[in-house]
Design a protein around this motif. Structure first.
Motif, PDB file in Angstrom:
ATOM      1  N   LYS A 198       2.677  11.621  11.432  1.00 52.21           N
ATOM      2  CA  LYS A 198       1.888  11.287  12.600  1.00 52.21           C
ATOM      3  C   LYS A 198       2.662   9.689  12.941  1.00 52.21           C
ATOM      4  N   GLY A 199       2.766   9.056  12.143  1.00 54.95           N
ATOM      5  CA  GLY A 199       3.254   7.717  12.485  1.00 54.95           C
ATOM      6  C   GLY A 199       2.119   6.819  12.544  1.00 54.95           C
ATOM      7  N   GLU A 200       0.980   7.285  11.892  1.00 54.75           N
ATOM      8  CA  GLU A 200      -0.164   6.570  11.750  1.00 54.75           C
ATOM      9  C   GLU A 200      -0.084   5.591  10.087  1.00 54.75           C
ATOM     10  N   VAL A 201      -0.515   4.414  10.460  1.00 55.48           N
ATOM     11  CA  VAL A 201      -0.322   3.454   9.444  1.00 55.48           C
ATOM     12  C   VAL A 201       1.069   3.130   8.944  1.00 55.48           C
ATOM     13  N   LEU A 202       1.815   4.239   8.736  1.00 59.61           N
ATOM     14  CA  LEU A 202       3.205   3.978   8.384  1.00 59.61           C
ATOM     15  C   LEU A 202       4.088   4.202   9.464  1.00 59.61           C
ATOM     16  N   ALA A 203       5.431   3.835   9.222  1.00 55.89           N
ATOM     17  CA  ALA A 203       6.206   4.086  10.363  1.00 55.89           C
ATOM     18  C   ALA A 203       6.531   5.777  10.247  1.00 55.89           C
ATOM     19  N   GLN A 204       6.825   6.207  11.457  1.00 57.57           N
ATOM     20  CA  GLN A 204       6.947   7.601  11.652  1.00 57.57           C
ATOM     21  C   GLN A 204       8.240   7.905  10.811  1.00 57.57           C
ATOM     22  N   ASN A 205       8.089   9.324  10.425  1.00 60.88           N
ATOM     23  CA  ASN A 205       9.543   9.644   9.839  1.00 60.88           C
ATOM     24  C   ASN A 205       9.198  10.996   9.592  1.00 60.88           C
ATOM     25  N   THR A 206       9.275  12.073  10.811  1.00 60.82           N
ATOM     26  CA  THR A 206       8.735  13.453  10.727  1.00 60.82           C
ATOM     27  C   THR A 206       9.513  14.117   9.601  1.00 60.82           C
ATOM     28  N   THR A 207      10.626  14.139   9.412  1.00 60.06           N
ATOM     29  CA  THR A 207      11.613  14.811   8.427  1.00 60.06           C
ATOM     30  C   THR A 207      10.892  14.588   6.805  1.00 60.06           C
ATOM     31  N   GLU A 208      10.691  13.272   6.689  1.00 58.63           N
ATOM     32  CA  GLU A 208      10.151  12.843   5.238  1.00 58.63           C
ATOM     33  C   GLU A 208       8.818  13.445   5.251  1.00 58.63           C
TER      34      GLU A 208
ATOM     35  N   ASP B 158       0.575  13.240  -7.816  1.00 57.01           N
ATOM     36  CA  ASP B 158      -1.018  13.354  -7.450  1.00 57.01           C
ATOM     37  C   ASP B 158      -0.709  14.179  -5.958  1.00 57.01           C
ATOM     38  N   VAL B 159      -1.458  15.376  -5.737  1.00 59.51           N
ATOM     39  CA  VAL B 159      -1.189  16.012  -4.660  1.00 59.51           C
ATOM     40  C   VAL B 159      -1.981  15.508  -3.508  1.00 59.51           C
ATOM     41  N   SER B 160      -2.986  14.729  -3.575  1.00 56.34           N
ATOM     42  CA  SER B 160      -3.809  14.245  -2.493  1.00 56.34           C
ATOM     43  C   SER B 160      -2.901  13.203  -1.932  1.00 56.34           C
ATOM     44  N   SER B 161      -2.084  12.497  -2.827  1.00 52.39           N
ATOM     45  CA  SER B 161      -1.380  11.288  -2.338  1.00 52.39           C
ATOM     46  C   SER B 161       0.035  11.983  -1.629  1.00 52.39           C
ATOM     47  N   MET B 162       0.526  12.788  -2.099  1.00 54.29           N
ATOM     48  CA  MET B 162       1.638  13.731  -1.403  1.00 54.29           C
ATOM     49  C   MET B 162       1.150  13.858  -0.011  1.00 54.29           C
ATOM     50  N   TYR B 163      -0.136  14.629   0.173  1.00 52.68           N
ATOM     51  CA  TYR B 163      -0.535  15.135   1.502  1.00 52.68           C
ATOM     52  C   TYR B 163      -0.803  13.918   2.196  1.00 52.68           C
ATOM     53  N   GLN B 164      -1.399  12.768   1.667  1.00 52.91           N
ATOM     54  CA  GLN B 164      -1.744  11.544   2.617  1.00 52.91           C
ATOM     55  C   GLN B 164      -0.514  10.910   3.070  1.00 52.91           C
ATOM     56  N   LEU B 165       0.516  10.629   2.174  1.00 52.18           N
ATOM     57  CA  LEU B 165       1.770  10.255   2.546  1.00 52.18           C
ATOM     58  C   LEU B 165       2.461  10.824   3.851  1.00 52.18           C
ATOM     59  N   GLY B 166       2.633  12.447   3.469  1.00 49.25           N
ATOM     60  CA  GLY B 166       2.973  13.310   4.594  1.00 49.25           C
ATOM     61  C   GLY B 166       2.463  13.085   5.786  1.00 49.25           C
ATOM     62  N   TYR B 167       1.223  12.839   5.981  1.00 49.59           N
ATOM     63  CA  TYR B 167       0.453  13.073   6.939  1.00 49.59           C
ATOM     64  C   TYR B 167       0.870  11.782   7.846  1.00 49.59           C
ATOM     65  N   PHE B 168       0.701  10.414   7.116  1.00 47.83           N
ATOM     66  CA  PHE B 168       1.038   9.246   7.536  1.00 47.83           C
ATOM     67  C   PHE B 168       2.434   9.315   8.326  1.00 47.83           C
ATOM     68  N   LEU B 169       3.406   9.861   7.534  1.00 47.93           N
ATOM     69  CA  LEU B 169       4.684   9.717   8.023  1.00 47.93           C
ATOM     70  C   LEU B 169       5.034  10.716   9.359  1.00 47.93           C
TER      71      LEU B 169
ATOM     72  N   GLY C 251       0.676  -1.214  -0.110  1.00 48.01           N
ATOM     73  CA  GLY C 251       0.044   0.176  -0.100  1.00 48.01           C
ATOM     74  C   GLY C 251       0.891   1.042  -0.050  1.00 48.01           C
ATOM     75  N   GLU C 252       1.858   1.160   0.752  1.00 45.32           N
ATOM     76  CA  GLU C 252       2.675   2.391   0.830  1.00 45.32           C
ATOM     77  C   GLU C 252       3.627   2.281  -0.606  1.00 45.32           C
ATOM     78  N   LYS C 253       3.869   1.465  -1.299  1.00 44.47           N
ATOM     79  CA  LYS C 253       4.735   1.468  -2.376  1.00 44.47           C
ATOM     80  C   LYS C 253       3.766   2.206  -3.523  1.00 44.47           C
ATOM     81  N   TRP C 254       2.287   1.896  -3.567  1.00 43.64           N
ATOM     82  CA  TRP C 254       1.704   2.364  -4.540  1.00 43.64           C
ATOM     83  C   TRP C 254       1.270   4.190  -4.078  1.00 43.64           C
ATOM     84  N   LEU C 255       1.144   4.193  -2.692  1.00 43.91           N
ATOM     85  CA  LEU C 255       0.725   5.773  -2.354  1.00 43.91           C
ATOM     86  C   LEU C 255       2.130   6.346  -2.708  1.00 43.91           C
ATOM     87  N   ARG C 256       3.295   6.012  -2.610  1.00 43.93           N
ATOM     88  CA  ARG C 256       4.550   6.681  -2.972  1.00 43.93           C
ATOM     89  C   ARG C 256       4.504   6.808  -4.461  1.00 43.93           C
ATOM     90  N   LYS C 257       4.151   5.829  -5.095  1.00 38.63           N
ATOM     91  CA  LYS C 257       4.162   6.043  -6.709  1.00 38.63           C
ATOM     92  C   LYS C 257       3.167   7.128  -6.851  1.00 38.63           C
TER      93      LYS C 257
END
Length: 221
Positions: free
Chosen positions: A159-169, A146-157, A134-140
């Motif tokens: 907050k550490g929700e769904v994906l492993a936390q990485n505040t810088t990325e 895709d702006v909404s995917s940029m936002y969602q990927l950034g939010y997950f990273l 899921g993360e692979k395709w969200l990153r793709k």
């Protein structure tokens, strides 16, 4: 058949298809448009196969034949047909509901480079708790713009929700989304920076308090 004749035949079929589309939008000549559309589909013009399949399914309720034509178009590379088949099977619209078939066609559309399908596939996989893919395709989708995917990927990273936390990325992707007009990304970034500002103020006030105490101590002494 020589190359020039092949090109000429291809152009003739394309012209036939566009003529069909025009006539289909004219109530008085719709029957002729349907006839030409069928001819273009039978000549294996990809867009015509897709449109003919859709017409049979939604216009004539000839589901099985329509699905056959839609599948031919998808196998020939029509992303629109892939997405439509995914919708039909996932929702059980006109066909028996088959989530595996729906996912398969969605995946094929994503693999063909369709942004909307990449995003939809990422959400489907994350919902299935297949986080890695899921993360692979969200990153793709994000990397493809895709702006909404940029936002969602950034939010997950972030907050550490769904994906492993990485505040810088996370902040990097949110900034990319914000730069492209995402108000949600701007808001999340602003809120993320508030604690840092508060901590900085508290730190400065603490230093000033210590200095004041030291000065006062010297005066009293």
């Amino acid at each position: 058949m020589t190359e020039s004749k092949k090109t000429s035949a291809s152009e003739d079929i394309e012209e036939l298809f566009h003529s069909a589309k025009k006539l289909l939008n004219d109530p008085e000549n719709r029957a002729e448009g349907v006839k030409l559309l069928q001819q273009a589909a039978e000549a294996e013009y990809v867009e015509a196969m897709y449109e003919w399949g859709k017409y049979l399914i939604e216009g004539k309720e000839q589901i099985l034949e329509g699905i056959e034509w839609m599948t031919k178009a998808a196998d020939a590379g029509s992303i629109a047909a892939m997405k439509q088949l995914s919708h039909y099977y996932s929702q059980g619209k006109g066909v028996a509901k088959n989530e595996e078939q729906g996912e398969m066609w969605l995946r094929r559309a994503a693999e063909a480079g369709d942004l909307e399908s990449m995003k939809s596939l990422s959400w489907l996989l994350l919902d299935q708790e297949n986080v890695a893919e899921g993360e692979k395709w969200l990153r793709k989708a994000a990397e493809a713009g895709d702006v909404s995917s940029m936002y969602q990927l950034g939010y997950f990273l972030l907050k550490g929700e769904v994906l492993a936390q990485n505040t810088t990325e996370g902040e990097m992707w949110l900034q990319k989304a914000a730069d492209r007009g995402s108000n949600e990304a701007r808001l999340v970034l602003a809120r993320a920076k508030e604690p840092a500002k508060k901590s900085s103020k508290i730190y400065i006030l603490g230093i000033l308090f210590i200095v004041a105490v030291m000065v006062l101590f010297k005066i009293v002494k």
